[in-house]
Design an enzyme around this catalytic site. Structure first.
Site, PDB file in Angstrom:
ATOM      1  N   GLN A 179      17.970   1.971  24.223  1.00 15.32           N
ATOM      2  CA  GLN A 179      19.299   1.796  23.790  1.00 15.32           C
ATOM      3  C   GLN A 179      20.336   2.572  24.107  1.00 15.32           C
ATOM      4  O   GLN A 179      19.865   3.936  23.989  1.00 15.32           O
ATOM      5  CB  GLN A 179      18.968   1.564  22.188  1.00 15.32           C
ATOM      6  CG  GLN A 179      19.811   0.850  21.614  1.00 15.32           C
ATOM      7  CD  GLN A 179      19.378  -0.006  20.181  1.00 15.32           C
ATOM      8  OE1 GLN A 179      18.357  -0.101  19.905  1.00 15.32           O
ATOM      9  NE2 GLN A 179      20.467  -0.148  19.381  1.00 15.32           N
ATOM     10  N   SER A 185      11.791   5.145  24.518  1.00 13.07           N
ATOM     11  CA  SER A 185      11.692   4.253  23.020  1.00 13.07           C
ATOM     12  C   SER A 185      11.640   2.781  23.534  1.00 13.07           C
ATOM     13  O   SER A 185      10.666   2.261  24.098  1.00 13.07           O
ATOM     14  CB  SER A 185      13.213   4.633  22.317  1.00 13.07           C
ATOM     15  OG  SER A 185      13.193   4.027  21.248  1.00 13.07           O
ATOM     16  N   LEU A 186      12.809   1.932  23.322  1.00 12.35           N
ATOM     17  CA  LEU A 186      12.781   0.488  23.833  1.00 12.35           C
ATOM     18  C   LEU A 186      12.291   0.405  25.122  1.00 12.35           C
ATOM     19  O   LEU A 186      11.569  -0.608  25.481  1.00 12.35           O
ATOM     20  CB  LEU A 186      14.468   0.062  23.605  1.00 12.35           C
ATOM     21  CG  LEU A 186      14.748  -1.223  24.656  1.00 12.35           C
ATOM     22  CD1 LEU A 186      13.916  -2.517  24.109  1.00 12.35           C
ATOM     23  CD2 LEU A 186      15.952  -1.635  24.523  1.00 12.35           C
ATOM     24  N   ARG A 223      11.941  -6.316  16.882  1.00 12.41           N
ATOM     25  CA  ARG A 223      11.945  -4.974  16.830  1.00 12.41           C
ATOM     26  C   ARG A 223      13.528  -4.184  16.350  1.00 12.41           C
ATOM     27  O   ARG A 223      13.627  -3.465  15.479  1.00 12.41           O
ATOM     28  CB  ARG A 223      11.609  -4.201  17.937  1.00 12.41           C
ATOM     29  CG  ARG A 223      11.474  -2.709  17.944  1.00 12.41           C
ATOM     30  CD  ARG A 223      10.873  -2.091  19.301  1.00 12.41           C
ATOM     31  NE  ARG A 223      10.929  -0.747  19.377  1.00 12.41           N
ATOM     32  CZ  ARG A 223      11.652   0.055  19.917  1.00 12.41           C
ATOM     33  NH1 ARG A 223      13.088  -0.331  20.108  1.00 12.41           N
ATOM     34  NH2 ARG A 223      11.336   1.497  19.967  1.00 12.41           N
ATOM     35  N   HIS A 230      13.335   6.339  14.781  1.00 13.98           N
ATOM     36  CA  HIS A 230      12.221   7.182  15.197  1.00 13.98           C
ATOM     37  C   HIS A 230      12.033   8.115  14.126  1.00 13.98           C
ATOM     38  O   HIS A 230      11.936   9.302  14.189  1.00 13.98           O
ATOM     39  CB  HIS A 230      12.344   7.841  16.388  1.00 13.98           C
ATOM     40  CG  HIS A 230      12.443   6.885  17.440  1.00 13.98           C
ATOM     41  ND1 HIS A 230      11.220   6.281  17.985  1.00 13.98           N
ATOM     42  CD2 HIS A 230      13.363   6.521  18.364  1.00 13.98           C
ATOM     43  CE1 HIS A 230      11.565   5.316  18.918  1.00 13.98           C
ATOM     44  NE2 HIS A 230      12.717   5.526  19.066  1.00 13.98           N
ATOM     45  N   GLN A 267       5.294   4.317  17.493  1.00 14.90           N
ATOM     46  CA  GLN A 267       6.476   4.478  17.984  1.00 14.90           C
ATOM     47  C   GLN A 267       7.542   4.584  17.221  1.00 14.90           C
ATOM     48  O   GLN A 267       8.710   5.257  17.295  1.00 14.90           O
ATOM     49  CB  GLN A 267       6.695   3.868  19.528  1.00 14.90           C
ATOM     50  CG  GLN A 267       7.657   4.347  20.604  1.00 14.90           C
ATOM     51  CD  GLN A 267       8.394   3.085  21.224  1.00 14.90           C
ATOM     52  OE1 GLN A 267       9.111   2.259  20.465  1.00 14.90           O
ATOM     53  NE2 GLN A 267       8.550   3.231  22.565  1.00 14.90           N
TER      54      GLN A 267
END
Length: 317
Positions: free
Chosen positions: A17, A97-98, A122, A206, A255
């Site tokens: 992102q 991440s994503l 998500r 996170h 995660q």
């Protein structure tokens, strides 16, 4: 074929992102039928015209987390599919991440349609986990991890403040309750960081405040049919190589509240002999981080038709 002509290993890496821009993927979809098909597949899976939001906006809509996440994933997979077969196959894949979902699609762990729906949820769960304003994130530049961790500990004062993204030796992002993160940024400044700046994010990603999102996502991921990854995936949460579907599922769940150990993942792949990294998806954020991690490695990017042509030239089979 998993190595380039000169025998050096290649890794495909996928952005997360923050890399989104209006217009992304448009030229790929116009030139490559497989890329256009990818956008159509995403539109079908989601039940709305994601392609239109990617190509023409509006930007405010593209910035909504539950739209941003499937949008970046779709552009990344469209670029990957346009590229596949024209360059050597990777030895490893990873995503920020994503982007780890894009890496798993690239590795065949999950289908593209499943991944698109999962990351939409998500994004939605992460947005809904914490009321707007309750949490935030800040980038700490030019301060090593141990010092940042100490800053977070001292700034928490009973609230949440922790390292969220260990991006490079130069850049660590912290996340948590707004007041705690603000204290953390101030402390980092006082203790010699080059710069500490609050980020314009919609939620504190996170960190442990994301636990409600993690629990909801776990239910979704447990229902998905997953396969053994074709290429080992360097996972964010633990900075280890994931080779089986059960581990893949567990690390994707962890995660959400865990920190993104990006620098450690890249050093892991460098240790495995990767010489060339190909960032696939919008923007060049990961190539920028690679320059801070190890300037001796080659980092190419594929996000549009021009960068695709350039990368093909450099990596022609």
């Amino acid at each position: 074929m998993t190595e380039s002509n000169n025998g050096s290993k290649i890794a495909f890496i996928f952005p997360g992102q923050g890399s989104q821009t209006v217009g992304m993927g448009k030229d790929l979809a116009e030139k490559y039928p497989i890329a256009r098909q990818t956008f159509e597949e995403a539109d079908d899976a989601l039940g709305y015209k994601l392609s239109e939001i990617c190509f023409v906006g509006p930007e405010a809509k593209l910035r909504l987390t539950e739209i941003t996440q499937p949008a970046i994933l779709t552009v990344s997979i469209a670029a990957l599919r346009a590229l596949e077969g024209q360059i050597p196959r990777p030895s490893f894949v990873a995503g920020h991440s994503l982007g780890e979902y894009s890496a798993h699609v690239a590795s065949g762990t999950m289908t593209f349609a499943d991944a698109v729906r999962t990351v939409r949820n998500r994004g939605k769960y992460m947005q809904e986990a914490v009321p707007v304003g309750v949490g935030t994130m800040a980038a700490i530049l030019g301060m090593e991890l141990e010092k940042v961790a100490a800053v977070c500990q001292d700034a928490a004062q009973g609230e949440v403040c922790s390292p969220a993204n260990v991006n490079s030796p130069e850049q660590i992002v912290i996340s948590g309750n707004t007041a705690a993160v603000e204290r953390g940024a101030k402390l980092a400044d006082e203790r010699g960081a080059k710069r500490a700046k609050l980020l314009p994010v919609s939620a504190p990603f996170h960190c442990s405040l994301m636990k409600p999102a993690q629990d909801r996502l776990e239910t979704d991921l447990n229902k998905l049919k997953m396969q053994k990854p074709v290429y080992p995936v360097a996972c964010n949460a633990e900075a280890v190589l994931v080779n089986d579907d059960l581990r893949a599922r567990a690390t994707l769940i962890g995660q959400v509240t865990g920190s993104v150990k990006w620098e450690q993942c890249m050093r892991l792949l460098i240790g495995e002999g990767v010489q060339t990294f190909v960032e696939i998806g919008p923007g060049k954020v990961l190539c920028g981080l690679m320059r801070q991690i190890d300037r001796s490695r080659t980092c190419l990017n594929v996000g549009d038709e021009t960068s695709l042509a350039k990368t093909l030239e450099q990596l022609a089979v």
